[in-house]
Enzyme design. Structure first.
Site, mmCIF file in Angstrom:
data_model
loop_
_atom_site.group_PDB
_atom_site.id
_atom_site.type_symbol
_atom_site.label_atom_id
_atom_site.label_comp_id
_atom_site.label_asym_id
_atom_site.label_seq_id
_atom_site.Cartn_x
_atom_site.Cartn_y
_atom_site.Cartn_z
ATOM 1 N N GLU A 15 0.819 -1.206 0.000
ATOM 2 C CA GLU A 15 0.000 0.000 0.000
ATOM 3 C C GLU A 15 0.858 1.263 0.000
ATOM 4 O O GLU A 15 0.332 2.378 -0.003
ATOM 5 C CB GLU A 15 -0.927 0.001 1.220
ATOM 6 C CG GLU A 15 -1.975 -1.106 1.194
ATOM 7 C CD GLU A 15 -2.889 -1.094 2.412
ATOM 8 O OE1 GLU A 15 -2.782 -0.152 3.227
ATOM 9 O OE2 GLU A 15 -3.708 -2.016 2.553
ATOM 10 N N LYS A 65 16.287 -6.037 3.786
ATOM 11 C CA LYS A 65 16.616 -5.028 4.797
ATOM 12 C C LYS A 65 18.028 -5.173 5.355
ATOM 13 O O LYS A 65 18.596 -4.200 5.868
ATOM 14 C CB LYS A 65 15.595 -5.068 5.936
ATOM 15 C CG LYS A 65 14.209 -4.602 5.532
ATOM 16 C CD LYS A 65 13.255 -4.614 6.708
ATOM 17 C CE LYS A 65 11.861 -4.184 6.287
ATOM 18 N NZ LYS A 65 10.911 -4.169 7.426
ATOM 19 N N GLY A 125 10.077 -14.333 14.977
ATOM 20 C CA GLY A 125 10.937 -14.055 13.843
ATOM 21 C C GLY A 125 12.287 -13.521 14.285
ATOM 22 O O GLY A 125 12.451 -13.089 15.436
ATOM 23 N N GLY A 127 14.497 -11.825 11.640
ATOM 24 C CA GLY A 127 15.043 -11.063 10.525
ATOM 25 C C GLY A 127 15.193 -9.589 10.852
ATOM 26 O O GLY A 127 15.183 -9.183 12.020
ATOM 27 N N GLY A 128 15.314 -8.764 9.804
ATOM 28 C CA GLY A 128 15.512 -7.340 9.988
ATOM 29 C C GLY A 128 14.391 -6.662 10.752
ATOM 30 O O GLY A 128 14.637 -5.804 11.607
ATOM 31 N N LEU A 211 2.832 -7.387 12.153
ATOM 32 C CA LEU A 211 3.369 -6.342 11.286
ATOM 33 C C LEU A 211 2.798 -6.403 9.875
ATOM 34 O O LEU A 211 2.839 -5.412 9.142
ATOM 35 C CB LEU A 211 4.896 -6.420 11.218
ATOM 36 C CG LEU A 211 5.673 -6.251 12.522
ATOM 37 C CD1 LEU A 211 7.156 -6.055 12.217
ATOM 38 C CD2 LEU A 211 5.155 -5.103 13.362
#
Length: 258
Positions: A15, A65, A125, A127-128, A211
């Site tokens: 979006e 990222k 998670g 990750g970044g 998120l």
């Protein structure tokens, strides 16, 4: 007219173009925002042609990222500490990396009037995005932060030694947490029918934050709501980080951009 945009993989659902282009139009900013769906081996050419393509700045999402770090000349706090960048400003002779997700997450909690001081928090998670949320929660004085990952050994290389990291299969006592944050793409637009974890027993009034923002209510959030949780998707975080990024891309900042 300057170009801005989002680089990532399989991200046509984003979006961000609508958010940015509406803001540009409303504030008479000579920018245009578009999607750059890139494979790993296309990033080099994208970076080499930034000035040729009149690109003023760009956002970075899954899965780049951390990959983007190698291309940057400077990384601004807290992105340097987090080790992940989601916003890049293109200057004449250098690329500067920022983490506006950090700002967006904190502002989204403020928007919903959620005070996480002394909260016990679970991050799903490694990750970044997970690193960003970890440092944001530390900044907000969360009492205890635990990470669950499908690959805890790999995750331990990314976080401080003192951080508690568990295999996602081994964490089944969710009723101890005040806040649970999903930082994985599981449940998002490309994995709608999946959940990163089962929420069979959670604390009453627990905050469950996904998120992902597409769909608006993921399977994780639906289950959380059924179990009495206060649920949040990533839409407000997306908007707040976007405004912050726009401010960084504009030479002197813009009203509402910081």
């Amino acid at each position: 007219m300057y170009t801005t945009g989002l680089i990532g993989k399989n991200i046509n659902y984003s979006e961000s173009p609508e958010i940015h282009n509406n803001y540009y139009k409303k504030n008479n900013i000579p920018f245009f925002y578009k999607i750059f769906n890139l494979k790993q081996d296309q990033i080099d050419d994208f970076i080499k042609n930034l000035h040729k393509n009149n690109i003023k700045g760009f956002n970075v999402t899954i899965p780049y990222k951390e990959t983007i770090l190698q291309y940057l000349n400077d990384i601004v706090y807290p992105a340097d500490k987090i080790g992940a960048v989601n916003t890049v400003a293109v200057q004449e002779d250098k690329l500067i990396g920022y983490n506006t997700d950090y700002i967006g997450f904190i502002k989204s909690l403020q928007y919903y009037n959620i005070q996480v001081k002394n909260f016990k928090c679970l991050i799903i998670g490694s990750g970044g995005s997970a690193k960003c949320i970890y440092y944001a929660l530390k900044e907000l004085n969360a009492r205890d932060i635990c990470i669950v990952s499908r690959n805890p050994e790999k995750a331990r290389l990314k976080f401080e030694k003192k951080v508690k990291i568990l295999n996602i299969k081994d964490e089944n006592k969710l009723d101890r947490y005040d806040l649970i944050v999903n930082c994985t793409p599981i449940g998002g637009p490309n994995l709608k029918e999946q959940k990163p974890i089962e929420l069979k027993e959670i604390k009453k009034n627990c905050v469950v934050y996904d998120l992902n923002y597409t769909p608006k209510r993921s399977k994780l959030l639906k289950e959380a709501k059924e179990n009495g949780a206060f649920i949040i998707n990533g839409e407000k975080m997306l908007i707040f980080q976007a405004y912050s990024a726009i401010g960084l891309w504009c030479l002197n900042g813009i009203k509402g951009g910081r």
